[in-house]
Design an enzyme around this catalytic site. Structure first.
Site, short mmCIF file in Angstrom:
data_model
loop_
_atom_site.label_atom_id
_atom_site.label_comp_id
_atom_site.label_asym_id
_atom_site.label_seq_id
_atom_site.Cartn_x
_atom_site.Cartn_y
_atom_site.Cartn_z
N SER A 1 0.80 -1.24 0.00
CA SER A 1 0.00 0.00 0.00
C SER A 1 0.83 1.28 0.00
O SER A 1 0.27 2.36 -0.20
CB SER A 1 -0.94 0.02 1.21
OG SER A 1 -1.98 -0.88 1.01
N LYS B 1 0.51 3.57 -2.89
CA LYS B 1 -0.64 4.48 -3.02
C LYS B 1 -0.22 5.95 -2.88
O LYS B 1 -0.91 6.85 -3.39
CB LYS B 1 -1.72 4.12 -1.98
CG LYS B 1 -2.31 2.73 -2.24
CD LYS B 1 -3.15 2.18 -1.09
CE LYS B 1 -3.63 0.76 -1.41
NZ LYS B 1 -4.32 0.10 -0.31
N TYR C 1 -3.57 -2.19 -10.31
CA TYR C 1 -3.54 -2.07 -8.85
C TYR C 1 -2.70 -3.22 -8.24
O TYR C 1 -1.86 -2.99 -7.37
CB TYR C 1 -4.97 -2.07 -8.28
CG TYR C 1 -4.99 -2.10 -6.78
CD1 TYR C 1 -4.69 -0.96 -6.03
CD2 TYR C 1 -5.26 -3.29 -6.09
CE1 TYR C 1 -4.66 -1.01 -4.65
CE2 TYR C 1 -5.24 -3.34 -4.71
CZ TYR C 1 -4.94 -2.20 -3.99
OH TYR C 1 -4.91 -2.24 -2.61
N TYR D 1 -4.53 3.96 8.20
CA TYR D 1 -5.88 3.41 8.35
C TYR D 1 -6.51 3.74 9.70
O TYR D 1 -6.36 4.84 10.19
CB TYR D 1 -5.87 1.91 8.06
CG TYR D 1 -5.08 1.61 6.84
CD1 TYR D 1 -5.53 2.07 5.60
CD2 TYR D 1 -3.86 0.96 6.90
CE1 TYR D 1 -4.79 1.85 4.46
CE2 TYR D 1 -3.12 0.74 5.75
CZ TYR D 1 -3.59 1.19 4.55
OH TYR D 1 -2.86 1.00 3.43
N VAL E 1 1.28 -3.75 3.88
CA VAL E 1 1.25 -5.04 4.57
C VAL E 1 2.51 -5.88 4.34
O VAL E 1 2.67 -6.93 4.96
CB VAL E 1 -0.02 -5.88 4.23
CG1 VAL E 1 -1.27 -5.28 4.85
CG2 VAL E 1 -0.17 -6.08 2.74
O1 DON Z 1 -4.79 -4.79 -1.78
C1 DON Z 1 -4.44 -5.23 -0.71
O2 DON Z 1 -5.21 -5.48 0.21
C2 DON Z 1 -2.93 -5.41 -0.51
N1 DON Z 1 -2.32 -5.73 -1.73
C3 DON Z 1 -2.32 -4.16 0.04
C4 DON Z 1 -2.89 -3.74 1.37
C5 DON Z 1 -1.97 -2.94 2.20
O3 DON Z 1 -0.77 -2.92 2.03
C6 DON Z 1 -2.56 -2.25 3.35
N2 DON Z 1 -1.53 -1.73 4.20
N3 DON Z 1 -1.33 -1.78 5.35
#
Ligand code: DON
Length: 303
Positions: free
Chosen positions: A63, A66, A188, A239, A257
């Site tokens: 993420s 982003k 994405y 978040y 993540v």
């Molecule tokens: O799209 C998703 O849920 C994961 N590829 C990325 C989520 C993420 O990194 C949230 N961060 N803490």
């Protein structure tokens, strides 16, 4: 202050926290990352770079991508994206579907998955290759042409991405996507699968510590836009833990993540940390603690 010594002390100070979180396991390729890894890098706004621990080891930025997609869209489109995405903290998990339905297809902010999918959609319209343009920015800012998308992680994201697919279809049902759902999702998933080390990440985000000025010295964002991206990172970058992160660290930050977090001290430096074990909100346990240590020891924060 001896920055190199400070970073080495932080590596030692946070080591006892290893073992307290959980490595992301929603896709097998992330679940296999050694949990005990930890790296930290500080890229000063005026050039010097310092690092300690596993700061040269690539990890999945997830993420954190982003931030770069938002910056690329704002650089091209100024602020028209804000007609399609709010900029309020969500107070819900990053992959929540419920809020999107209640808000009639306008995601709360560009850093939860739904908001990021809208930003990627816009970047795809603007460039024809959203993930490729993010990769191009990272390579240019980090000065590292080998930064790339991890194809195994990207394929895994796509195979297990039911919730993101549901979100993209819900966005499309509200008329908030410009491109076909499958094309947006492919971009994405690819951007989430970009891999880089702490040094690359700190250098890539350094324009946010330099009022938008890129590594090459030219303006990538205006000072005003840079301020705005930092503000959204502060309020929405971690978040439903954004309040706790602001309290502990006191800096704009964005987590992923994969265990990475990038944080910005405007005017001074960008900081990248990586520790794969996550807390219940999806933020790196050791990474957050290291940033807490960093701002406490240096006194550098936005407050
Ligand atoms: O799209 C998703 O849920 C994961 N590829 C990325 C989520 C993420 O990194 C949230 N961060 N803490």
């Amino acid at each position: 202050m001896d920055m190199q010594a400070t970073l080495e002390e932080i590596v030692k100070a946070v080591a006892p926290l290893k073992g307290q979180g959980t490595v992301a396991s929603y896709i097998p390729s992330l679940g296999g990352v050694p949990p005990e890894k930890f790296g930290i890098c500080v890229a000063m706004a005026d050039g010097p770079v310092y690092g300690a621990g596993d700061w040269h080891e690539p990890f999945s930025i997830q993420s954190i991508s982003k931030v770069f997609s938002l910056a690329l869209v704002m650089a091209r489109d100024y602020d028209s994206i804000w007609k399609r995405v709010f900029r309020e903290p969500s107070g819900t998990p990053f992959n929540s579907l419920v809020q999107l339905e209640a808000d009639k297809g306008i995601p709360r902010n560009p850093f939860i998955n739904a908001g990021a999918i809208v930003v990627t959609d816009r970047l795809l319209t603007l460039t024809g290759d959203a993930a490729g343009s993010i990769r191009g920015l990272l390579r240019q800012e980090a000065g590292n042409p080998t930064i790339d998308i991890d194809a195994t992680v990207a394929a895994s994201e796509a195979r297990h991405g039911h919730r993101n697919a549901a979100m993209a279809h819900l966005l499309a049902s509200f008329g908030n996507l410009e491109n076909p759902v499958d094309d947006v999702l492919a971009n994405y998933f690819d951007q989430c699968a970009l891999a880089m080390c702490c040094e690359d990440l700190a250098l890539s985000a350094r324009f946010l510590a330099r009022q938008g000025v890129s590594t090459g010295g030219s303006p990538f964002l205006s000072p005003n836009q840079s301020k705005r991206v930092n503000a959204v990172m502060l309020t929405c970058g971690t978040y439903d833990a954004a309040g706790e992160f602001a309290y502990r660290v006191g800096l704009p930050g964005k987590s992923g993540v994969g265990g990475g977090i990038v944080a910005i001290v405007p005017g001074r430096c960008s900081i990248a940390v990586w520790g794969p074990e996550l807390d219940a909100n999806g933020n790196s346990v050791v990474g957050t603690a290291a940033l807490d240590e960093f701002t406490t020891r240096t006194g550098w924060s936005v407050f």
